[in-house]
Design a protein around this motif. Structure first.
Motif, mmCIF file in Angstrom:
data_model
loop_
_atom_site.group_PDB
_atom_site.id
_atom_site.type_symbol
_atom_site.label_atom_id
_atom_site.label_comp_id
_atom_site.label_asym_id
_atom_site.label_seq_id
_atom_site.Cartn_x
_atom_site.Cartn_y
_atom_site.Cartn_z
ATOM 1 N N UNK A 354 -0.163 -0.747 -6.518
ATOM 2 C CA UNK A 354 -1.508 -0.404 -6.068
ATOM 3 C C UNK A 354 -1.950 0.874 -6.775
ATOM 4 N N UNK A 355 -3.238 1.157 -6.735
ATOM 5 C CA UNK A 355 -3.810 2.314 -7.437
ATOM 6 C C UNK A 355 -4.345 3.313 -6.429
ATOM 7 N N UNK A 356 -4.927 4.405 -6.943
ATOM 8 C CA UNK A 356 -5.596 5.351 -6.055
ATOM 9 C C UNK A 356 -6.957 5.706 -6.630
ATOM 10 N N UNK A 357 -7.821 6.235 -5.781
ATOM 11 C CA UNK A 357 -9.112 6.797 -6.203
ATOM 12 C C UNK A 357 -9.401 7.928 -5.236
ATOM 13 N N UNK A 358 -9.478 9.165 -5.798
ATOM 14 C CA UNK A 358 -9.622 10.338 -4.941
ATOM 15 C C UNK A 358 -8.531 10.311 -3.861
ATOM 16 N N UNK A 359 -8.901 10.406 -2.587
ATOM 17 C CA UNK A 359 -7.872 10.465 -1.542
ATOM 18 C C UNK A 359 -7.399 9.083 -1.100
ATOM 19 N N UNK A 360 -8.002 8.044 -1.645
ATOM 20 C CA UNK A 360 -7.748 6.697 -1.127
ATOM 21 C C UNK A 360 -6.739 5.899 -1.949
ATOM 22 N N UNK A 361 -6.143 4.905 -1.324
ATOM 23 C CA UNK A 361 -5.419 3.861 -2.048
ATOM 24 C C UNK A 361 -6.472 2.853 -2.491
ATOM 25 N N UNK A 362 -6.411 2.448 -3.750
ATOM 26 C CA UNK A 362 -7.433 1.539 -4.293
ATOM 27 C C UNK A 362 -6.802 0.204 -4.671
ATOM 28 N N UNK A 363 -7.469 -0.872 -4.294
ATOM 29 C CA UNK A 363 -7.010 -2.221 -4.622
ATOM 30 C C UNK A 363 -8.007 -2.879 -5.567
ATOM 31 N N UNK A 364 -7.490 -3.387 -6.687
ATOM 32 C CA UNK A 364 -8.314 -4.111 -7.663
ATOM 33 C C UNK A 364 -7.525 -5.319 -8.161
ATOM 34 N N UNK A 365 -7.153 -6.228 -7.275
ATOM 35 C CA UNK A 365 -6.327 -7.362 -7.726
ATOM 36 C C UNK A 365 -7.091 -8.270 -8.679
ATOM 37 N N UNK A 366 -6.356 -9.103 -9.398
ATOM 38 C CA UNK A 366 -6.997 -10.116 -10.244
ATOM 39 C C UNK A 366 -7.911 -10.974 -9.374
ATOM 40 N N UNK A 367 -9.033 -11.400 -9.938
ATOM 41 C CA UNK A 367 -9.995 -12.217 -9.184
ATOM 42 C C UNK A 367 -9.349 -13.524 -8.725
ATOM 43 N N UNK A 368 -8.322 -13.932 -9.446
ATOM 44 C CA UNK A 368 -7.688 -15.229 -9.172
ATOM 45 C C UNK A 368 -6.296 -15.090 -8.555
ATOM 46 N N UNK A 369 -5.999 -13.943 -7.965
ATOM 47 C CA UNK A 369 -4.655 -13.775 -7.386
ATOM 48 C C UNK A 369 -4.400 -14.898 -6.363
ATOM 49 N N UNK A 370 -3.262 -15.596 -6.481
ATOM 50 C CA UNK A 370 -2.985 -16.672 -5.530
ATOM 51 C C UNK A 370 -2.828 -16.120 -4.104
ATOM 52 N N UNK A 371 -3.332 -16.859 -3.119
ATOM 53 C CA UNK A 371 -3.306 -16.420 -1.726
ATOM 54 C C UNK A 371 -1.896 -16.060 -1.272
ATOM 55 N N UNK A 372 -0.927 -16.863 -1.688
ATOM 56 C CA UNK A 372 0.451 -16.636 -1.239
ATOM 57 C C UNK A 372 0.955 -15.264 -1.721
ATOM 58 N N UNK A 373 0.596 -14.899 -2.965
ATOM 59 C CA UNK A 373 1.020 -13.588 -3.482
ATOM 60 C C UNK A 373 0.252 -12.461 -2.801
ATOM 61 N N UNK A 374 -1.029 -12.703 -2.537
ATOM 62 C CA UNK A 374 -1.835 -11.680 -1.866
ATOM 63 C C UNK A 374 -1.290 -11.425 -0.460
ATOM 64 N N UNK A 375 -0.913 -12.488 0.239
ATOM 65 C CA UNK A 375 -0.363 -12.332 1.596
ATOM 66 C C UNK A 375 0.928 -11.522 1.576
ATOM 67 N N UNK A 376 1.803 -11.854 0.623
ATOM 68 C CA UNK A 376 3.079 -11.127 0.524
ATOM 69 C C UNK A 376 2.832 -9.655 0.217
ATOM 70 N N UNK A 377 1.884 -9.389 -0.701
ATOM 71 C CA UNK A 377 1.585 -8.001 -1.073
ATOM 72 C C UNK A 377 1.000 -7.249 0.119
ATOM 73 N N UNK A 378 0.142 -7.919 0.891
ATOM 74 C CA UNK A 378 -0.479 -7.249 2.040
ATOM 75 C C UNK A 378 0.565 -6.924 3.107
ATOM 76 N N UNK A 379 1.558 -7.808 3.288
ATOM 77 C CA UNK A 379 2.644 -7.509 4.241
ATOM 78 C C UNK A 379 3.305 -6.184 3.871
ATOM 79 N N UNK A 380 3.580 -6.029 2.579
ATOM 80 C CA UNK A 380 4.272 -4.817 2.116
ATOM 81 C C UNK A 380 3.358 -3.596 2.229
ATOM 82 N N UNK A 381 2.090 -3.759 1.862
ATOM 83 C CA UNK A 381 1.141 -2.634 1.949
ATOM 84 C C UNK A 381 0.915 -2.214 3.399
#
Ligand SMILES: *Cc1c(COP(=O)(O)O)cnc(C)c1O
Length: 387
Positions: A354-381
Motif C-alpha cells: 500500500x502507499x501513503x499520501x500526507x498522513x494517510x494510507x493511500x490505495x490505488x489498486x489496478x482497475x482490474x484487481x480480481x475480487x478474490x485478491x482484493x478481499x485477501x488484501x483487505x483482510x490484511x489491511x
C-alpha cells in the motif's frame, strides 16, 4: 554488493525506498527477489491500470516494438494519430499534445494557457490560480504551480505567475481572480499527493462559473485521477462540466511513460508549429500501450471500479483504527489511528503493498484487481489498521 547496496551507492538520493527488491509480477501479484508474493494495492502509483504485464497490453506493445519502436515527431505514425483521435472522441476535447510524464503534460497546459491569453488579450494576463495542497509535478515550473510551501524552499528562483487559493473556498479564488491579471485556474478534482482530498461539487461549479464570467481557462490536472481511476473515464465527467484543458499521464499507457495535454475548443489553437515539442512524446510503443488500455476502459469496467470502491469503503468505514476514508473510485485515502508508516510496514510484512499520501494510507489498486485478491488484501489491511 547486493541490489540495495548498489542502488544506495549509485542512484541519486531522491527516494526513500521500501526495503524490498521487486523482480516480477502478473496482474496484481508482485514478487520480490526471495520469491515472496505481494498483492499490489499501489499499481506503480496509479500507473499499472490493468496490473503488471497484462496480456492484451503486452501483445499490443510487443507488436509495436516489432514494427517501429521510435521515429520522432518529424513523421506521421499511426498509434499517435489513433490515440489522439480516441482521446478527443471520448472527451470532447479537440487536440492532444503528447509528452512523457505528468509534469510535462502540465507544462504544456501552462504554456497553452499563457499563449492563449497572449494571443487573445495581449501581454500580461499570465497568472494562473492553483490550489493550496495541490501537486502538479517536479519541474521548476510545475513546482511553482504546486500550492505547497514545502516545495518552494530550495530550488528558486521559480517561474513567476502562480497564486494559490484555498481549496473549497470560492471566495479566495474570486479574490485572487480580481487581484491578478489571470489566464487560467488549474486544479486537481481529487488532490492526490495532498492526501486524497475530494473537491466539493459546489466549489467546482463555482470555479467553472467564475472562469466563464472572467474569461479564464479551466485546467484540470487528471494525471492521477484520469483514465478510469476515479470510476469515470476522467474525474471531470462525474462533476458534470467540460474543462478547457485536461492533463493526464500515470495510468494512460498502462505502465509506459506517456503524458497527454488535451486542448478543448477554446484552447485548441493555442499551440502552433514550433511553439512546443518533445523528442519522445507520442512514442509509438507508448501510444500502442495507451490504445490498448483506453479501448478497454468502458462502462462495464467503470462499473466494476465503482463496485470495488464500494466494497473497500464498506470494509473500512467504522472499522477499528480507521478515523475516516476519502476518495473516489479506486483512489482512496485512509486516515488511521496508528502511524501510516507502521501500517504500510505491517502490510508489507504480510504480503500487501500500500502507499501513503500526507498522513494517510493511500490505495490505488489496478482497475482490474480480481475480487478474490482484493478481499485477501483487505483482510490484511484491516488487521493492520486495528492492531
Ligand atoms: C504524479 C502527478 C504529477 C506528476 O507526474 P510525473 O509523471 O511524476 O511528472 C502531476 N500531477 C498530479 C496530480 C500527479 O498525481
Amino acid at each position: 554488493m547486493n541490489i540495495k547496496e548498489i542502488d544506495g551507492k549509485y542512484v541519486a538520493n531522491t527516494y526513500s525506498r521500501f526495503p524490498v527488491v521487486l523482480t516480477k509480477g502478473k496482474g496484481s501479484l508482485i514478487y520480490d527477489e526471495n520469491g515472496k508474493e505481494y498483492i499490489d494495492l499501489g499499481s506503480g502509483i496509479a500507473v499499472n491500470s490493468f496490473g503488471v504485464s497484462d496480456e492484451e497490453w503486452k501483445n499490443a506493445v510487443i507488436a509495436q516494438l516489432d514494427a517501429l519502436p521510435h521515429i520522432s515527431n518529424l513523421y506521421f505514425t499511426e498509434p499517435c494519430a489513433r490515440l489522439a483521435q480516441m482521446l478527443c472522441e471520448r472527451t470532447g476535447m479537440k487536440k492532444v499534445f503528447f509528452g512523457n510524464s505528468g509534469a510535462e503534460a502540465n507544462e504544456c497546459a501552462i504554456k497553452a494557457a499563457r499563449r492563449w491569453s497572449f494571443l487573445k488579450k495581449g501581454k500580461g494576463h499570465s497568472t494562473i490560480i492553483t490550489l493550496k495542497n495541490s501537486f502538479h509535478g517536479r519541474t521548476v515550473t510545475t513546482l511553482a504551480a504546486t500550492g505547497q510551501d514545502s516545495f518552494h524552499t530550495e530550488f528558486g528562483p521559480f517561474t513567476e505567475g502562480f497564486v494559490y487559493a484555498e481549496p473549497d473556498d470560492l471566495e479566495s479564488v474570486k479574490r485572487l481572480a480580481d487581484e491578478n491579471a489571470c489566464c487560467a485556474i488549474m486544479l486537481e478534482l481529487v488532490q492526490g499527493e495532498g492526501g486524497i482530498h475530494v473537491l466539493s461539487r459546489d466549489f467546482v461549479d463555482g470555479v467553472v462559473a467564475l472562469a466563464e464570467e472572467k474569461d479564464l481557462l479551466v485546467i484540470v490536472d487528471e494525471v492521477q485521477t484520469g483514465n478510469g481511476r476515479t470510476g469515470a473515464l476522467y474525474a471531470y465527467m462525474s462533476y458534470g462540466f467540460t474543462p478547457d484543458i485536461v492533463s493526464t499521464a500515470k495510468g494512460l499507457a498502462g505502465g509506459l511513460p506517456l503524458g497527454a495535454c488535451l486542448l478543448g475548443e477554446k484552447a485548441e489553437n493555442a499551440l502552433a508549429a514550433g511553439t512546443h515539442g518533445s523528442t519522445f512524446g507520442g512514442n509509438p510503443v507508448c501510444c500502442a500501450g495507451a490504445i490498448s488500455v483506453l479501448s478497454r476502459i468502458d462502462e462495464e469496467l467503470l462499473a466494476a471500479v465503482n463496485e470495488k470502491s464500494a466494497y473497500i469503503k464498506s470494509r473500512l468505514e467504522g472499522a477499528k483504527g480507521v478515523k475516516s476514508v476519502s476518495g473516489l473510485g479506486l483512489m482512496l485515502g485512509i486516515e488511521c489511528e496508528r502511524p501510516k508508516g507502521d501500517i504500510i510496514a505491517d502490510c508489507m510484512e504480510n504480503g500487501v503493498l500500500v502507499l501513503s499520501a500526507k498522513t494517510k494510507v493511500r490505495l490505488l489498486p489496478a482497475l482490474t484487481i480480481p475480487m478474490e485478491q482484493l478481499e485477501r488484501a483487505m483482510d490484511i489491511l484491516v488487521a493492520a489498521l486495528a492492531k
